[in-house]
Scaffold this motif. Structure first.
Motif, PDB file in Angstrom:
ATOM      1  N   GLY A  71       0.851  -1.315  -0.271  1.00 49.26           N
ATOM      2  CA  GLY A  71       0.205   0.014  -0.059  1.00 49.26           C
ATOM      3  C   GLY A  71       0.763   1.178   0.153  1.00 49.26           C
ATOM      4  O   GLY A  71       2.473   0.950  -0.051  1.00 49.26           O
ATOM      5  N   GLN A  72      -0.169   2.598   0.299  1.00 49.62           N
ATOM      6  CA  GLN A  72       0.687   3.703   0.370  1.00 49.62           C
ATOM      7  C   GLN A  72       1.163   3.417   1.749  1.00 49.62           C
ATOM      8  O   GLN A  72       0.019   3.827   2.328  1.00 49.62           O
ATOM      9  N   ARG A 110       2.988   7.405   3.647  1.00 49.87           N
ATOM     10  CA  ARG A 110       3.494   8.779   3.127  1.00 49.87           C
ATOM     11  C   ARG A 110       4.840   9.973   4.162  1.00 49.87           C
ATOM     12  O   ARG A 110       4.804   8.982   5.707  1.00 49.87           O
ATOM     13  N   THR A 122       5.918   9.973  -0.210  1.00 56.69           N
ATOM     14  CA  THR A 122       4.979   9.359  -0.882  1.00 56.69           C
ATOM     15  C   THR A 122       6.114   7.807  -1.107  1.00 56.69           C
ATOM     16  O   THR A 122       7.060   7.262  -1.786  1.00 56.69           O
ATOM     17  N   THR A 152       4.843   3.615  -2.503  1.00 55.00           N
ATOM     18  CA  THR A 152       4.102   2.494  -2.429  1.00 55.00           C
ATOM     19  C   THR A 152       4.858   1.420  -2.765  1.00 55.00           C
ATOM     20  O   THR A 152       5.977   1.442  -3.442  1.00 55.00           O
ATOM     21  N   ASP A 165       4.649  -2.918  -2.982  1.00 54.89           N
ATOM     22  CA  ASP A 165       4.150  -4.325  -3.851  1.00 54.89           C
ATOM     23  C   ASP A 165       4.983  -4.868  -3.441  1.00 54.89           C
ATOM     24  O   ASP A 165       6.513  -5.112  -3.928  1.00 54.89           O
ATOM     25  N   SER A 175       7.514  -1.233  -6.748  1.00 52.92           N
ATOM     26  CA  SER A 175       6.984  -0.519  -5.514  1.00 52.92           C
ATOM     27  C   SER A 175       7.426   1.117  -5.924  1.00 52.92           C
ATOM     28  O   SER A 175       8.152   0.720  -7.006  1.00 52.92           O
ATOM     29  N   LYS A 196       1.701   4.545   6.440  1.00 53.27           N
ATOM     30  CA  LYS A 196       1.158   3.792   6.143  1.00 53.27           C
ATOM     31  C   LYS A 196      -0.022   4.981   6.613  1.00 53.27           C
ATOM     32  O   LYS A 196      -1.247   4.847   7.034  1.00 53.27           O
ATOM     33  N   GLY A 244      -2.548  -1.918   0.165  1.00 54.37           N
ATOM     34  CA  GLY A 244      -2.437  -2.226  -1.523  1.00 54.37           C
ATOM     35  C   GLY A 244      -3.162  -2.823  -1.990  1.00 54.37           C
ATOM     36  O   GLY A 244      -4.558  -3.473  -1.481  1.00 54.37           O
TER      37      GLY A 244
END
Length: 185
Positions: free
Chosen positions: A10-11, A13, A43, A45, A47, A54, A181, A185
């Protein structure tokens, strides 16, 4: 090599209160000057099935430069260096994340400084994930990379009596990132 855990997907920041985006360089060939940018957004991201997919994005406000000397900071914002009025942001956008070992990554992408874009690869160490007292899932990353400021049009300098220069061309970028987080994702 250990896999990235699915719960990391997921994302995330950057948390500006707990992140340092800094730099250091030689000054007058005898000492180091250190600084940081205090206004930025970033950010990550993740994976977990394919770390290479990612991504990392970072936008830095040039005017937020802080070397603990107001006169020097003002000079760095001028056309001699960053030209903050015309180029107010430094950006990084990754195009690949390679896991080279457990907890060690190379994040490659485009850095744009003063309108000049160059490809840079940054070694990053994953420091771990913990839940903070506020209930946030928080990840830590650290890394550094040396670049040549001349490659980005930052050419101002002055010659010293010894024949050396006031500001080194070699700049070490320093990243100490705490990321929270924000979505799965």
């Amino acid at each position: 090599m250990a896999d990235i855990k699915p719960e990391y997907a997921g994302q995330w920041r950057f948390d500006p209160a707990h992140t340092r985006i800094g730099f250091s360089t030689r000054h007058a060939m005898v000492t180091k000057v250190r600084g940081a940018f205090n206004d930025f957004e970033g950010t990550i991201t993740v994976d977990p099935d394919a770390p290479e997919r990612s991504a990392v994005q970072l936008t830095i406000k040039v005017a937020s430069i802080d070397t603990r000397n107001a006169d020097r900071d003002q000079h760095l914002r001028t056309n001699d260096f960053f030209d903050a009025p015309n180029f107010p942001e430094i950006t990084f956008v990754s195009d690949r994340v390679d896991q080279v070992d457990e907890g060690h990554f190379i994040v490659s992408g485009s850095v744009t400084i003063r309108g000049v874009t160059r490809e840079v690869s940054i070694p990053i160490d994953f420091m771990g994930v913990e839940r903070d007292p506020m209930g946030n899932l928080r990840a830590g990353f650290e890394g550094s990379r040396r670049i040549n400021r001349q490659d980005f049009g930052l050419k101002w300098n002055t010659t010293l009596d010894s024949g050396g220069v006031l500001v080194s061309d070699k700049i070490t970028l320093e990243f100490e990132v705490s990321a929270i987080k924000v979505e799965d994702g």
